[in-house]
Design a protein around this motif. Structure first.
Motif, mmCIF file in Angstrom:
data_model
loop_
_atom_site.group_PDB
_atom_site.id
_atom_site.type_symbol
_atom_site.label_atom_id
_atom_site.label_comp_id
_atom_site.label_asym_id
_atom_site.label_seq_id
_atom_site.Cartn_x
_atom_site.Cartn_y
_atom_site.Cartn_z
ATOM 1 N N GLN A 279 13.463 -7.548 12.727
ATOM 2 C CA GLN A 279 12.785 -6.427 12.075
ATOM 3 C C GLN A 279 11.856 -6.922 10.971
ATOM 4 O O GLN A 279 10.728 -6.426 10.812
ATOM 5 C CB GLN A 279 13.806 -5.448 11.512
ATOM 6 C CG GLN A 279 14.524 -4.618 12.567
ATOM 7 C CD GLN A 279 15.618 -3.743 11.975
ATOM 8 O OE1 GLN A 279 15.866 -3.758 10.775
ATOM 9 N NE2 GLN A 279 16.282 -2.967 12.829
ATOM 10 N N ARG B 165 8.751 -8.568 12.646
ATOM 11 C CA ARG B 165 7.791 -7.584 13.154
ATOM 12 C C ARG B 165 7.080 -6.859 12.004
ATOM 13 O O ARG B 165 5.895 -6.511 12.123
ATOM 14 C CB ARG B 165 8.510 -6.591 14.069
ATOM 15 C CG ARG B 165 8.997 -7.230 15.367
ATOM 16 C CD ARG B 165 9.505 -6.194 16.358
ATOM 17 N NE ARG B 165 9.997 -6.818 17.576
ATOM 18 C CZ ARG B 165 9.230 -7.225 18.578
ATOM 19 N NH1 ARG B 165 7.910 -7.056 18.516
ATOM 20 N NH2 ARG B 165 9.757 -7.777 19.656
ATOM 21 N N ALA B 166 7.780 -6.658 10.908
ATOM 22 C CA ALA B 166 7.157 -6.017 9.759
ATOM 23 C C ALA B 166 6.065 -6.905 9.165
ATOM 24 O O ALA B 166 4.999 -6.410 8.764
ATOM 25 C CB ALA B 166 8.211 -5.696 8.695
ATOM 26 N N ALA C 143 -1.672 -7.201 9.678
ATOM 27 C CA ALA C 143 -2.727 -6.831 10.622
ATOM 28 C C ALA C 143 -3.947 -6.243 9.924
ATOM 29 O O ALA C 143 -5.078 -6.394 10.401
ATOM 30 C CB ALA C 143 -2.184 -5.842 11.657
ATOM 31 N N LEU D 61 4.210 -9.034 10.804
ATOM 32 C CA LEU D 61 3.069 -8.950 11.719
ATOM 33 C C LEU D 61 2.322 -7.622 11.546
ATOM 34 O O LEU D 61 1.090 -7.591 11.564
ATOM 35 C CB LEU D 61 3.549 -9.097 13.160
ATOM 36 C CG LEU D 61 4.103 -10.472 13.549
ATOM 37 C CD1 LEU D 61 4.731 -10.424 14.941
ATOM 38 C CD2 LEU D 61 3.010 -11.526 13.500
ATOM 39 N N ARG D 62 3.053 -6.554 11.345
ATOM 40 C CA ARG D 62 2.418 -5.240 11.177
ATOM 41 C C ARG D 62 1.650 -5.173 9.852
ATOM 42 O O ARG D 62 0.513 -4.681 9.811
ATOM 43 C CB ARG D 62 3.496 -4.152 11.227
ATOM 44 C CG ARG D 62 2.984 -2.750 10.879
ATOM 45 C CD ARG D 62 4.076 -1.719 11.071
ATOM 46 N NE ARG D 62 5.292 -2.045 10.358
ATOM 47 C CZ ARG D 62 5.482 -1.809 9.053
ATOM 48 N NH1 ARG D 62 4.526 -1.253 8.325
ATOM 49 N NH2 ARG D 62 6.642 -2.110 8.484
ATOM 50 N N LEU D 63 2.246 -5.665 8.776
ATOM 51 C CA LEU D 63 1.628 -5.548 7.462
ATOM 52 C C LEU D 63 0.408 -6.449 7.304
ATOM 53 O O LEU D 63 -0.520 -6.128 6.556
ATOM 54 C CB LEU D 63 2.661 -5.875 6.372
ATOM 55 C CG LEU D 63 3.788 -4.851 6.211
ATOM 56 C CD1 LEU D 63 4.880 -5.387 5.293
ATOM 57 C CD2 LEU D 63 3.243 -3.530 5.678
ATOM 58 N N ASN E 24 9.577 -6.694 4.982
ATOM 59 C CA ASN E 24 9.209 -7.952 5.639
ATOM 60 C C ASN E 24 9.692 -9.162 4.847
ATOM 61 O O ASN E 24 9.225 -10.281 5.042
ATOM 62 C CB ASN E 24 7.699 -8.050 5.866
ATOM 63 C CG ASN E 24 6.914 -8.196 4.580
ATOM 64 O OD1 ASN E 24 7.201 -7.499 3.596
ATOM 65 N ND2 ASN E 24 5.907 -9.054 4.569
#
Length: 391
Positions: A359, A362-363, A369, A365-367, A330
């Motif tokens: 990419q 999005r990483a 969360a 946002l995922r991390l 990220n």
């Protein structure tokens, strides 16, 4: 309002910094207090007043909720542009007054320094459980002590010794990340420190998943020496077309404005100062990358806010920042103090292909969360009730 499965509690937060102060500890305490109120708990906050005078407890609107504030007489720290503190020898006196009035089920201190120190001692004497969250590193205060090197060494030793005495009086000690917990356990005689993220409300931030046509570097935080914002400016000066937005204020602002002039990029640097939450979120959404060179982050709410806005992050490989940034996933990490490396990593993000850039977005946002404020509130509620946390 979320369903409450346990009886509401009366919670007293002891904060040496709180709104209108703008720093990580203050922002965390504000969000924690507001979140607890939304869950039906009675929340009181003991914090410094903006002057040396007594005021009656009053409701203040913080994070959209009315909080019961107990503002204590305070003085401004010499050499600091905003930090105020209660005279240490008066902290237990004020603690007794607040505890007599509030009669809390639990006391949650946000530092071991003055207000937290007094509350911990008086609450323990009354048999009230105390939870402590450590947001500070004693070393961060050294720029404001005006002491010689030997005096700073004694100051840090004394500060950590006092922290140990305060934490020994608590039912639990928490800190925002596992790395910060490890640091605290290595530094002082304390064990079992619990990592609990400061948390953010992901729904408040907007991610624009699209390529950027401009090279906007953004930093959010206090403009103080330990943040090393000068390194961000030096790196930006080496990147053609890069602009920098600095959101926040501090004692280094004048020096940074002068540095921008010397680097020939004054027209590419915007000093926003303090902004509203809406303006902050807008600035994060439009930026291309978040850059942080700080070596003193026990978590960094600002970095989490940037990630929740879908930004790649370039961060110093120091203390807790690697907990948020996965190198090459990220964003990128760089060796602290290495401006060449910082410049190269910023270029990696700014010159990335649209596919690679998305990419990284999005990483982020995922991390981030896992740092949703709901989990944070659940965990602190369990600590307040004395529940055993899952391993």
């Amino acid at each position: 309002m979320p369903e409450i499965t346990h009886r509401p509690m009366t919670v007293l937060l002891g904060c040496d910094t709180f709104a209108p102060d703008i720093n990580g500890a203050a922002r965390f305490a504000e969000r924690l207090a507001a979140g607890l109120v939304r869950r039906g708990h009675a929340v009181h906050v003991a914090a410094p007043n903006d002057r040396w005078r007594r005021v009656q407890p009053r409701a203040e609107r913080i994070e959209g909720e009315d909080l019961a504030m107990h503002r204590l007489p305070s003085v401004r720290l010499w050499g600091h542009d905003w930090l105020r503190f209660v005279w240490p020898w008066r902290s237990r006196h004020y603690a007794r007054q607040v505890l007599d009035r509030v009669k809390p089920d639990v006391v949650h201190i946000q530092s071991h320094i003055v207000i937290g120190r007094g509350l911990a001692r008086e609450a323990r004497r009354r048999g009230i459980p105390v939870i402590a969250t450590n947001h500070t590193m004693a070393e961060n205060i050294l720029d404001f002590t005006r002491l010689p090197a030997w005096g700073n060494r004694l100051f840090v030793k004394a500060a950590w010794a006092d922290a140990t005495r305060t934490f020994d009086m608590t039912a639990a000690v928490t800190t925002p990340t596992r790395k910060a917990a490890d640091f605290l356990e290595r530094t002082i005689d304390v064990s079992g420190v619990i990592p609990i993220s400061c948390g953010i409300d992901m729904a408040q931030y907007t991610a624009e998943l699209a390529p950027r046509t401009e090279k906007r570097i953004v930093f959010v935080g206090r403009l103080t020496s330990e943040k090393r914002v000068d390194e961000v400016l030096r790196a930006a000066a080496r990147i053609d077309g890069a602009t920098v937005e600095l959101i926040g204020d501090g004692d280094q602002r004048v020096a940074l404005e002068k540095l921008a002039e010397e680097l020939g990029i004054r027209d590419r640097v915007v000093f926003h100062g303090h902004v509203t939450d809406e303006e902050l979120r807008t600035a994060l959404t439009r930026a291309s990358v978040f850059a942080i060179a700080s070596i003193a982050e026990l978590q960094s709410i600002a970095t989490m806010e940037a990630m929740a806005s879908g930004l790649p992050v370039v961060a110093a490989d120091a203390v807790a920042l690697p907990h948020l940034v996965e190198d090459g996933v990220n964003g990128h990490l760089f060796e602290p103090g290495n401006v060449d490396a910082l410049t190269a990593r910023l270029r990696d993000v700014l010159d990335a292909s649209p596919e690679s850039y998305e990419q990284m977005q999005r990483a982020s946002l995922r991390l981030v969360a896992v740092h949703d404020i709901t989990r944070t509130l659940d965990t602190f509620e369990a600590l307040y009730r004395g529940d055993t946390l899952p391993a």
